[in-house]
Design an enzyme around this catalytic site. Structure first.
Site, PDB file in Angstrom:
ATOM      1  CB  SER A 178      -0.277  71.387 -37.189  1.00 52.49           C
ATOM      2  OG  SER A 178      -1.255  72.245 -36.659  1.00 52.49           O
ATOM      3  CE1 TYR A 192      -7.702  68.669 -41.522  1.00 50.43           C
ATOM      4  CE2 TYR A 192      -7.653  71.068 -41.519  1.00 50.43           C
ATOM      5  CZ  TYR A 192      -7.070  69.861 -41.834  1.00 50.43           C
ATOM      6  OH  TYR A 192      -5.852  69.849 -42.465  1.00 50.43           O
ATOM      7  CE  LYS A 196      -4.856  68.669 -39.493  1.00 49.73           C
ATOM      8  NZ  LYS A 196      -3.830  67.642 -39.716  1.00 49.73           N
ATOM      9  CB  THR A 227      -3.279  67.091 -51.289  1.00 47.43           C
ATOM     10  OG1 THR A 227      -4.299  67.657 -50.453  1.00 47.43           O
ATOM     11  CG2 THR A 227      -1.940  67.739 -50.980  1.00 47.43           C
TER      12      THR A 227
END
Length: 286
Positions: A178, A192, A196, A227
């Site tokens: 999530s 987005y 989630k 990331t």
């Protein structure tokens, strides 16, 4: 753990190998390196999005704990995925790569069939892939982006889980990725964020369906993590988000992978329908 540089941007979907410094896969903030103790000994894991970021860290950590894996990646991320496979094989475990998009039900079923052929069975399913693009207003989100975001971020979780769960036995575990955005409602990631929130509800509902079968279903809702997903989404002036985090820094993939591991193994055996929040100190009211 040093703050993450704020000057890096990449084209979507981003490359793990191009981030400098390299995100931490197994080294914690105190310098300690994760030591395996057989928590997933002889287990079989299907993990989507194992090429980079959190998925890469989780794949390598799971291998260090004794699991063989099938990981998925996009075609343009194959090089990163092969590095993941090499790291897993160095741990003495097996890894197979399934390459393709998971925005169609047929592809998701193909992935599960591939995993069953290579692994024999599935003990742990990690739904980890995500797509996000910034849009400042709902008026800036076209139907194509909305559709792609939902098909990647929540439809794929449904399709992969539906195909896999009949092959999972009592004691198996499902971990869904999530996001903190499901709880704080980030305005420039409306589509987005919506997916989630759906993942959180999906996790809770599915956990109630399968508790009687001994299959645990949980989620992890990371905050800002270093990331390729972040570096390929935001302009460079917005990548450094540490001023929004009580601990004053972005998280590293290892710090989320350890949450995946806890939920996947028997350490989390009394956890189902729950969400862990590795977010650097943002208080979440479930």
């Amino acid at each position: 753990m040093d703050p993450v540089p704020s000057t890096q941007t990449q084209k979507w979907p981003g490359k793990h190998a191009d981030l400098d410094p390299e995100p931490s896969l197994l080294r914690y903030c105190d310098g300690r390196v994760h030591v395996g103790s057989g928590k997933l000994a002889e287990k079989k894991t299907l993990l989507t999005g194992g090429d980079s970021g959190i998925g890469k860290a989780a794949a390598v950590m799971f291998a260090r704990e004794g699991s063989d894996l099938v990981i998925s990646c996009l075609p343009e991320e194959r090089d990163d995925a092969e590095v993941t496979r090499d790291l897993i094989e160095r741990e003495g475990r097996n890894c197979w790569i399934w390459e393709g998009k998971l925005d169609k039900s047929d592809n998701c079923r193909d992935l599960v069939d591939f995993a069953l052929k290579k692994l024999g069975w599935i003990d742990v399913l990690v739904n980890n892939i995500a797509y996000q693009q910034v849009a400042q207003s709902i008026e800036d989100i076209d139907d194509e982006q909305w559709d792609l975001t939902f098909k990647t971020n929540i439809f794929s979780f449904f399709w992969v889980t539906k195909a896999a769960i009949s092959h999972m036995k009592s004691g198996s575990s499902i971990v869904n990725c999530s996001s903190i955005n499901a709880y704080v409602g980030r305005p420039d990631l409306l589509d987005y964020t919506s997916t989630k929130g759906a993942i959180t509800a999906f996790t809770r509902g599915l956990s109630n369906q399968y508790a009687q079968h001994g299959i645990r279903v949980n989620a992890v809702a990371p905050g800002p993590i270093y990331t390729p997903l972040v570096s390929s989404t935001f302009p460079k002036e917005k990548i450094e988000l540490s001023d929004q985090v009580p601990l004053g820094r972005m998280g590293q993939p290892v710090e989320v992978a350890s949450c995946y591991l806890f939920l996947a193994c028997s350490d989390g055996g009394y956890m189902t329908g729950q969400t862990l929040h590795p977010n650097g100190g943002t208080v979440i009211n479930n």
